[in-house]
Design a protein around this motif. Structure first.
Motif, mmCIF file in Angstrom:
data_model
loop_
_atom_site.group_PDB
_atom_site.id
_atom_site.type_symbol
_atom_site.label_atom_id
_atom_site.label_comp_id
_atom_site.label_asym_id
_atom_site.label_seq_id
_atom_site.Cartn_x
_atom_site.Cartn_y
_atom_site.Cartn_z
ATOM 1 N N VAL A 107 0.864 -1.539 -0.018
ATOM 2 C CA VAL A 107 -0.753 0.208 -0.139
ATOM 3 C C VAL A 107 0.883 1.481 0.456
ATOM 4 O O VAL A 107 0.655 1.820 -0.722
ATOM 5 C CB VAL A 107 -1.316 0.199 1.255
ATOM 6 N N ALA A 108 2.015 1.075 0.481
ATOM 7 C CA ALA A 108 2.855 1.993 0.521
ATOM 8 C C ALA A 108 3.533 3.060 -0.350
ATOM 9 O O ALA A 108 3.635 3.687 -0.760
ATOM 10 C CB ALA A 108 4.523 2.086 1.787
ATOM 11 N N ALA A 109 3.621 1.285 -1.320
ATOM 12 C CA ALA A 109 4.179 1.693 -2.656
ATOM 13 C C ALA A 109 3.769 2.159 -3.602
ATOM 14 O O ALA A 109 3.718 2.365 -4.466
ATOM 15 C CB ALA A 109 5.068 0.481 -3.075
ATOM 16 N N ASP A 110 2.354 1.832 -3.683
ATOM 17 C CA ASP A 110 0.694 2.123 -4.610
ATOM 18 C C ASP A 110 0.731 3.748 -4.258
ATOM 19 O O ASP A 110 0.215 4.260 -5.383
ATOM 20 C CB ASP A 110 -0.040 1.022 -4.419
ATOM 21 N N CYS A 111 1.142 4.168 -3.393
ATOM 22 C CA CYS A 111 0.520 4.953 -3.270
ATOM 23 C C CYS A 111 0.948 6.435 -3.716
ATOM 24 O O CYS A 111 -0.377 6.534 -4.193
ATOM 25 C CB CYS A 111 1.112 6.110 -1.060
ATOM 26 N N CYS A 112 1.861 6.678 -3.500
ATOM 27 C CA CYS A 112 2.372 7.873 -4.925
ATOM 28 C C CYS A 112 3.116 7.603 -6.112
ATOM 29 O O CYS A 112 3.214 7.834 -6.788
ATOM 30 C CB CYS A 112 3.192 8.651 -3.979
ATOM 31 N N LEU A 113 4.043 6.211 -5.895
ATOM 32 C CA LEU A 113 4.553 6.164 -7.158
ATOM 33 C C LEU A 113 3.932 5.661 -8.486
ATOM 34 O O LEU A 113 4.621 4.934 -9.369
ATOM 35 C CB LEU A 113 5.577 4.676 -6.574
ATOM 36 N N HIS A 114 2.611 5.629 -7.997
ATOM 37 C CA HIS A 114 1.777 4.737 -8.952
ATOM 38 C C HIS A 114 1.686 5.893 -10.053
ATOM 39 O O HIS A 114 1.495 6.179 -11.241
ATOM 40 C CB HIS A 114 0.307 4.328 -8.748
ATOM 41 N N THR A 115 2.394 6.983 -9.723
ATOM 42 C CA THR A 115 2.345 8.659 -10.779
ATOM 43 C C THR A 115 3.600 8.167 -11.533
ATOM 44 O O THR A 115 4.162 8.710 -12.088
ATOM 45 C CB THR A 115 2.171 9.743 -9.955
ATOM 46 N N HIS A 116 4.941 7.526 -11.172
ATOM 47 C CA HIS A 116 6.180 7.355 -11.229
ATOM 48 C C HIS A 116 5.942 7.094 -12.733
ATOM 49 O O HIS A 116 5.444 5.944 -13.457
ATOM 50 C CB HIS A 116 7.033 5.769 -10.771
ATOM 51 N N PRO A 117 7.161 7.942 -13.988
ATOM 52 C CA PRO A 117 6.897 7.767 -15.189
ATOM 53 C C PRO A 117 7.246 6.584 -15.633
ATOM 54 O O PRO A 117 6.234 5.986 -16.925
ATOM 55 C CB PRO A 117 7.393 9.209 -15.668
ATOM 56 N N THR A 118 8.220 5.292 -14.854
ATOM 57 C CA THR A 118 8.751 4.451 -15.504
ATOM 58 C C THR A 118 8.238 2.922 -15.358
ATOM 59 O O THR A 118 8.791 2.587 -15.213
ATOM 60 C CB THR A 118 10.482 4.797 -15.865
ATOM 61 N N MET A 119 7.499 3.480 -13.909
ATOM 62 C CA MET A 119 7.303 2.319 -13.006
ATOM 63 C C MET A 119 5.929 1.489 -13.055
ATOM 64 O O MET A 119 5.416 2.322 -13.350
ATOM 65 C CB MET A 119 7.393 2.292 -11.376
ATOM 66 N N THR A 120 5.594 0.009 -13.411
ATOM 67 C CA THR A 120 4.462 -0.324 -13.418
ATOM 68 C C THR A 120 4.288 -1.517 -12.688
ATOM 69 O O THR A 120 4.807 -0.731 -10.751
ATOM 70 C CB THR A 120 5.345 -1.327 -14.460
ATOM 71 N N ALA A 121 3.107 -1.795 -11.949
ATOM 72 C CA ALA A 121 2.227 -2.277 -10.983
ATOM 73 C C ALA A 121 3.809 -3.379 -10.493
ATOM 74 O O ALA A 121 3.857 -3.744 -9.641
ATOM 75 C CB ALA A 121 1.333 -2.606 -11.103
ATOM 76 N N LEU A 122 4.917 -4.230 -11.472
ATOM 77 C CA LEU A 122 5.287 -5.290 -11.592
ATOM 78 C C LEU A 122 6.389 -4.525 -10.294
ATOM 79 O O LEU A 122 6.585 -4.838 -9.237
ATOM 80 C CB LEU A 122 5.525 -5.586 -11.798
ATOM 81 N N GLY A 123 7.170 -3.528 -10.825
ATOM 82 C CA GLY A 123 7.836 -2.628 -10.113
ATOM 83 C C GLY A 123 7.518 -1.774 -8.779
ATOM 84 O O GLY A 123 8.695 -2.179 -7.700
ATOM 85 N N ARG A 124 6.021 -1.575 -9.034
ATOM 86 C CA ARG A 124 6.547 -1.284 -7.581
ATOM 87 C C ARG A 124 5.755 -2.103 -6.419
ATOM 88 O O ARG A 124 6.285 -2.082 -5.133
ATOM 89 C CB ARG A 124 4.788 -0.722 -7.294
ATOM 90 N N TRP A 125 5.700 -3.339 -6.895
ATOM 91 C CA TRP A 125 5.354 -3.855 -6.763
ATOM 92 C C TRP A 125 6.492 -5.490 -5.663
ATOM 93 O O TRP A 125 7.244 -5.522 -4.663
ATOM 94 C CB TRP A 125 4.374 -5.578 -6.744
ATOM 95 N N ARG A 126 7.862 -4.866 -6.192
ATOM 96 C CA ARG A 126 9.257 -5.378 -5.982
ATOM 97 C C ARG A 126 9.261 -4.228 -5.341
ATOM 98 O O ARG A 126 10.483 -4.995 -4.322
ATOM 99 C CB ARG A 126 9.981 -5.756 -7.219
ATOM 100 N N VAL A 127 9.913 -3.547 -5.748
ATOM 101 C CA VAL A 127 9.964 -2.522 -4.197
ATOM 102 C C VAL A 127 9.376 -2.566 -2.867
ATOM 103 O O VAL A 127 10.354 -2.741 -2.034
ATOM 104 C CB VAL A 127 9.205 -0.467 -4.489
ATOM 105 N N ALA A 128 7.751 -2.692 -2.979
ATOM 106 C CA ALA A 128 7.812 -3.563 -1.760
ATOM 107 C C ALA A 128 8.466 -4.793 -0.994
ATOM 108 O O ALA A 128 8.472 -4.268 0.216
ATOM 109 C CB ALA A 128 5.997 -3.420 -1.689
ATOM 110 N N GLU A 129 8.748 -4.699 -2.032
ATOM 111 C CA GLU A 129 9.331 -6.352 -1.328
ATOM 112 C C GLU A 129 10.232 -6.390 -1.142
ATOM 113 O O GLU A 129 10.714 -6.852 0.575
ATOM 114 C CB GLU A 129 9.114 -7.726 -2.436
ATOM 115 N N LEU A 130 11.436 -5.616 -1.363
ATOM 116 C CA LEU A 130 12.674 -5.241 -1.046
ATOM 117 C C LEU A 130 12.112 -4.621 0.116
ATOM 118 O O LEU A 130 13.553 -5.116 0.596
ATOM 119 C CB LEU A 130 14.108 -4.526 -2.145
#
Length: 147
Positions: A107-130
């Motif tokens: 949820v933290a990674a999706d909050c504002c990073l969903h507007t990141h121009p080059t990051m997909t949902a998979l990227g946000r999921w990987r960020v959260a996992e890391l």
């Protein structure tokens, strides 16, 4: 639309800012520190001399992670056991952009990073996992900036 560099700089700035949750202390006696509480005004002081100037002190213990004051040392040491693990670096469960607390790292990674121009949902999921495994937010985002 903000650039990818904007997000990188903002996350790096927020990582050192005062809005982050405090990681557990690596010093002292298990992540607690003794404080003195005034019995009249209930203010806590780090030094006995400061408390004596305010009101006659009573000795209590404060958890260094959440700042809650306890009546005995054992209670303070057991206050935040999930944050004491020395093998994992503590990362706050909050959005790295707006600093809003979240119920999970996803949820933290999706909050504002969903507007990141080059990051997909998979990227946000990987960020959260890391981040959940102890990687700092800035490093996790840098590793997944084009995913």
């Amino acid at each position: 639309m903000a650039s990818a560099d904007f997000f990188t700089r903002l996350v790096a700035l927020n990582a050192v800012g005062p809005n982050n949750l405090r990681p557990p202390s690596s010093e002292g006696n298990g992540g607690v520190s003794m404080v003195y509480e005034c019995p009249r005004c209930y203010a806590t002081h780090d030094f006995e001399s400061s408390a004596v100037e305010c009101c006659p002190p009573s000795q209590k213990w404060r958890c260094d992670s959440c700042q809650e004051v306890h009546y005995d040392e054992d209670e303070a040491e057991n206050c935040c056991p999930e944050l004491v693990s020395p093998a994992i670096t503590y990362q706050p469960m909050q959005c790295p952009i707006c600093m809003r607390e979240a119920d999970s790292f996803e949820v933290a990674a999706d909050c504002c990073l969903h507007t990141h121009p080059t990051m997909t949902a998979l990227g946000r999921w990987r960020v959260a996992e890391l981040v959940e495994s102890g990687t700092p937010w800035a490093e996790a985002i840098a590793q997944n900036i084009n995913h």
